[in-house]
Design a protein around this motif. Structure first.
Motif, PDB file in Angstrom:
ATOM      1  N   MET A 183     -41.755  58.220 -38.900  1.00 10.15           N
ATOM      2  CA  MET A 183     -40.397  58.647 -39.199  1.00 10.15           C
ATOM      3  C   MET A 183     -39.997  59.783 -38.258  1.00 10.15           C
ATOM      4  O   MET A 183     -40.826  60.618 -37.885  1.00 10.15           O
ATOM      5  N   TYR A 184     -38.717  59.811 -37.917  1.00 11.64           N
ATOM      6  CA  TYR A 184     -38.219  60.777 -36.957  1.00 11.64           C
ATOM      7  C   TYR A 184     -37.143  61.630 -37.617  1.00 11.64           C
ATOM      8  O   TYR A 184     -36.026  61.178 -37.842  1.00 11.64           O
ATOM      9  N   LYS A 185     -37.519  62.863 -37.907  1.00  7.10           N
ATOM     10  CA  LYS A 185     -36.687  63.757 -38.707  1.00  7.10           C
ATOM     11  C   LYS A 185     -35.460  64.249 -37.945  1.00  7.10           C
ATOM     12  O   LYS A 185     -35.536  64.614 -36.776  1.00  7.10           O
ATOM     13  N   ILE A 186     -34.334  64.252 -38.635  1.00  5.16           N
ATOM     14  CA  ILE A 186     -33.091  64.804 -38.101  1.00  5.16           C
ATOM     15  C   ILE A 186     -33.076  66.297 -38.428  1.00  5.16           C
ATOM     16  O   ILE A 186     -33.147  66.693 -39.591  1.00  5.16           O
ATOM     17  N   VAL A 187     -33.017  67.129 -37.402  1.00  9.33           N
ATOM     18  CA  VAL A 187     -33.040  68.576 -37.628  1.00  9.33           C
ATOM     19  C   VAL A 187     -31.650  69.188 -37.564  1.00  9.33           C
ATOM     20  O   VAL A 187     -31.448  70.333 -37.971  1.00  9.33           O
ATOM     21  N   LYS A 188     -30.692  68.427 -37.053  1.00  7.41           N
ATOM     22  CA  LYS A 188     -29.310  68.910 -36.999  1.00  7.41           C
ATOM     23  C   LYS A 188     -28.379  67.711 -37.018  1.00  7.41           C
ATOM     24  O   LYS A 188     -28.631  66.697 -36.362  1.00  7.41           O
ATOM     25  N   ALA A 189     -27.310  67.814 -37.776  1.00  2.00           N
ATOM     26  CA  ALA A 189     -26.311  66.742 -37.843  1.00  2.00           C
ATOM     27  C   ALA A 189     -24.938  67.371 -38.011  1.00  2.00           C
ATOM     28  O   ALA A 189     -24.728  68.173 -38.925  1.00  2.00           O
ATOM     29  N   GLU A 190     -24.024  67.028 -37.112  1.00  2.00           N
ATOM     30  CA  GLU A 190     -22.674  67.575 -37.225  1.00  2.00           C
ATOM     31  C   GLU A 190     -21.630  66.586 -36.715  1.00  2.00           C
ATOM     32  O   GLU A 190     -21.927  65.713 -35.893  1.00  2.00           O
ATOM     33  N   LYS A 191     -20.430  66.746 -37.202  1.00  3.06           N
ATOM     34  CA  LYS A 191     -19.304  65.919 -36.776  1.00  3.06           C
ATOM     35  C   LYS A 191     -18.580  66.652 -35.655  1.00  3.06           C
ATOM     36  O   LYS A 191     -18.137  67.779 -35.826  1.00  3.06           O
ATOM     37  N   LEU A 192     -18.474  65.996 -34.493  1.00  3.87           N
ATOM     38  CA  LEU A 192     -17.821  66.626 -33.349  1.00  3.87           C
ATOM     39  C   LEU A 192     -16.316  66.397 -33.333  1.00  3.87           C
ATOM     40  O   LEU A 192     -15.545  67.255 -32.923  1.00  3.87           O
ATOM     41  N   ALA A 193     -15.922  65.199 -33.750  1.00  2.00           N
ATOM     42  CA  ALA A 193     -14.505  64.816 -33.762  1.00  2.00           C
ATOM     43  C   ALA A 193     -14.373  63.624 -34.703  1.00  2.00           C
ATOM     44  O   ALA A 193     -15.358  63.191 -35.304  1.00  2.00           O
ATOM     45  N   ASP A 194     -13.179  63.119 -34.850  1.00  2.00           N
ATOM     46  CA  ASP A 194     -12.968  61.971 -35.719  1.00  2.00           C
ATOM     47  C   ASP A 194     -13.848  60.800 -35.274  1.00  2.00           C
ATOM     48  O   ASP A 194     -13.738  60.329 -34.143  1.00  2.00           O
ATOM     49  N   MET A 195     -14.763  60.392 -36.132  1.00  2.00           N
ATOM     50  CA  MET A 195     -15.669  59.258 -35.912  1.00  2.00           C
ATOM     51  C   MET A 195     -16.724  59.502 -34.825  1.00  2.00           C
ATOM     52  O   MET A 195     -17.395  58.572 -34.381  1.00  2.00           O
ATOM     53  N   ILE A 196     -16.916  60.750 -34.386  1.00  2.00           N
ATOM     54  CA  ILE A 196     -17.921  61.060 -33.370  1.00  2.00           C
ATOM     55  C   ILE A 196     -18.893  62.095 -33.942  1.00  2.00           C
ATOM     56  O   ILE A 196     -18.484  63.143 -34.430  1.00  2.00           O
ATOM     57  N   TYR A 197     -20.186  61.795 -33.864  1.00  2.00           N
ATOM     58  CA  TYR A 197     -21.213  62.621 -34.492  1.00  2.00           C
ATOM     59  C   TYR A 197     -22.333  62.972 -33.519  1.00  2.00           C
ATOM     60  O   TYR A 197     -22.624  62.216 -32.589  1.00  2.00           O
ATOM     61  N   LEU A 198     -22.949  64.134 -33.750  1.00  2.00           N
ATOM     62  CA  LEU A 198     -24.073  64.603 -32.947  1.00  2.00           C
ATOM     63  C   LEU A 198     -25.270  64.835 -33.856  1.00  2.00           C
ATOM     64  O   LEU A 198     -25.135  65.341 -34.964  1.00  2.00           O
ATOM     65  N   MET A 199     -26.463  64.460 -33.355  1.00  2.00           N
ATOM     66  CA  MET A 199     -27.694  64.710 -34.105  1.00  2.00           C
ATOM     67  C   MET A 199     -28.809  65.139 -33.170  1.00  2.00           C
ATOM     68  O   MET A 199     -28.938  64.613 -32.062  1.00  2.00           O
ATOM     69  N   ASP A 200     -29.609  66.111 -33.608  1.00  2.00           N
ATOM     70  CA  ASP A 200     -30.852  66.474 -32.944  1.00  2.00           C
ATOM     71  C   ASP A 200     -31.987  65.845 -33.748  1.00  2.00           C
ATOM     72  O   ASP A 200     -32.060  66.037 -34.972  1.00  2.00           O
ATOM     73  N   VAL A 201     -32.840  65.106 -33.065  1.00  2.00           N
ATOM     74  CA  VAL A 201     -33.902  64.355 -33.741  1.00  2.00           C
ATOM     75  C   VAL A 201     -35.263  64.737 -33.178  1.00  2.00           C
ATOM     76  O   VAL A 201     -35.437  64.840 -31.959  1.00  2.00           O
ATOM     77  N   GLU A 202     -36.236  64.939 -34.058  1.00  2.00           N
ATOM     78  CA  GLU A 202     -37.596  65.238 -33.620  1.00  2.00           C
ATOM     79  C   GLU A 202     -38.236  63.966 -33.066  1.00  2.00           C
ATOM     80  O   GLU A 202     -38.478  63.003 -33.785  1.00  2.00           O
ATOM     81  N   ALA A 203     -38.484  63.962 -31.752  1.00  2.29           N
ATOM     82  CA  ALA A 203     -39.118  62.831 -31.083  1.00  2.29           C
ATOM     83  C   ALA A 203     -39.868  63.398 -29.881  1.00  2.29           C
ATOM     84  O   ALA A 203     -39.415  63.288 -28.745  1.00  2.29           O
ATOM     85  N   PRO A 204     -41.026  64.030 -30.118  1.00  3.21           N
ATOM     86  CA  PRO A 204     -41.739  64.774 -29.063  1.00  3.21           C
ATOM     87  C   PRO A 204     -42.076  63.947 -27.826  1.00  3.21           C
ATOM     88  O   PRO A 204     -41.929  64.432 -26.704  1.00  3.21           O
ATOM     89  N   ARG A 205     -42.509  62.705 -28.015  1.00  3.20           N
ATOM     90  CA  ARG A 205     -42.905  61.891 -26.857  1.00  3.20           C
ATOM     91  C   ARG A 205     -41.706  61.596 -25.969  1.00  3.20           C
ATOM     92  O   ARG A 205     -41.795  61.680 -24.737  1.00  3.20           O
ATOM     93  N   VAL A 206     -40.588  61.238 -26.583  1.00  4.39           N
ATOM     94  CA  VAL A 206     -39.377  60.972 -25.804  1.00  4.39           C
ATOM     95  C   VAL A 206     -38.942  62.232 -25.068  1.00  4.39           C
ATOM     96  O   VAL A 206     -38.601  62.196 -23.880  1.00  4.39           O
ATOM     97  N   ALA A 207     -38.967  63.367 -25.763  1.00  4.98           N
ATOM     98  CA  ALA A 207     -38.534  64.631 -25.168  1.00  4.98           C
ATOM     99  C   ALA A 207     -39.421  65.033 -23.983  1.00  4.98           C
ATOM    100  O   ALA A 207     -38.938  65.623 -23.016  1.00  4.98           O
ATOM    101  N   ARG A 208     -40.708  64.699 -24.042  1.00  4.60           N
ATOM    102  CA  ARG A 208     -41.623  65.056 -22.951  1.00  4.60           C
ATOM    103  C   ARG A 208     -41.360  64.250 -21.689  1.00  4.60           C
ATOM    104  O   ARG A 208     -41.581  64.733 -20.578  1.00  4.60           O
TER     105      ARG A 208
END
Length: 295
Positions: A1-26
């Motif tokens: 499972m990949y935990k969402i550490v941040k979730a916010e709405k940027l604009a109408d119908m547009i969203y941003l999320m920070d997700v824990e995925a160490p291998r991808v980030a590396r």
């Protein structure tokens, strides 16, 4: 499972999320994408990487709600998780492998439309961190639909917002802003355009006339993200390419946008997919072999 550490709405119908995925980030680089799944039976959704933090092991994604799966994604909050978060996939932006000193001598223009600001941002940030200043044009229908403005201002040499309704920044399409900059004496060695298909098409028509080499991202036509579904098959010059395997970035002056947009519409129905598969035969699928997930 990949935990969402941040979730916010940027604009109408547009969203941003920070997700824990160490291998991808590396291992990820600007221009690449990930495939996310909400649960075991969920739809595979390819999303371009908006940002990454190698130290924290997180990946930032930005998405727009366009169907049932993305509407469900929009309901997720910090603390929730994705079942799958596969990547990095696709090829990094070409400049990642270029000589930095040569890049510093180039005059580069980035053009983003709507959610296209998300994949443009990590590229501009990467260049800024290496001492390369670039110009950035970001367009949207209205001021409220512009995203990542503060972030973009921090990394762009010059930032030019545009709105179709004239409510903010340059009044008009991104293409008219390109024309205005050129008329004012700005010269560019390269343009990178990312956004809706129609925006990329007309940007390329203009930059071809202006003799500005242009790179586009064909992420909007991806579905499966592995080359197996055939959705992102397109002609780049005389060659058949698949956005998810061979791209997502290509020479915009060689992309057959009209064909790609027509295929995109046909692919939405079972009958359309059957017709495409019949017509294209062995070239309908691209294959892959690059999928590894986050282990």
């Amino acid at each position: 499972m990949y935990k969402i550490v941040k979730a916010e709405k940027l604009a109408d119908m547009i969203y941003l999320m920070d997700v824990e995925a160490p291998r991808v980030a590396r291992h990820c680089e600007p221009g690449q994408f990930v495939i996310v799944k909400l649960d075991e039976k969920g739809e595979r959704i390819p999303l371009t990487i908006c940002d990454y933090d190698r130290e924290a092991g997180t990946i930032t994604i930005v998405f727009q709600t366009v169907g049932a799966s993305t509407m469900k994604m929009a309901e997720l909050k910090a603390g929730d998780s994705f079942r799958d978060f596969t990547g990095p996939l696709g090829c990094p932006s070409e400049f990642v492998h270029e000589d930095i000193e040569s890049l510093k001598k180039k005059r580069i223009l980035f053009v983003a439309g709507g959610v296209g600001a998300a994949p443009v941002y990590p590229q501009v940030k990467w260049l800024k961190e290496r001492g390369v200043d670039v110009d950035v044009i970001v367009g949207s229908k209205t001021k409220d639909m512009l995203i990542l403005e503060d972030e973009m201002r921090e990394v762009a040499g010059n930032y030019y917002p545009c709105t179709d309704d004239g409510s903010y920044g340059h009044s008009g399409m991104v293409t008219t802003k390109i024309e205005k900059l050129v008329e004012e004496g700005h010269q560019y060695d390269l343009c990178v355009a990312i956004g809706p298909m129609i925006m990329m098409k007309f940007t390329c028509l203009l930059t071809k006339k202006l003799n500005i080499p242009t790179i586009v991202s064909m992420n909007p036509i991806m579905v499966d993200g592995t080359g197996m579904c055939g959705a992102c098959r397109l002609h780049v010059g005389d060659e058949i390419k698949f956005a998810c395997v061979d791209g997502p970035e290509f020479d915009g002056h060689l992309v057959n946008f009209d064909e790609a947009m027509k295929r995109q519409q046909m692919y939405k129905t079972a009958e359309g997919r059957a017709i495409l598969k019949l017509k294209e035969g062995d070239t309908h699928h691209g294959g892959c072999g690059h999928c590894g997930g986050d282990e």
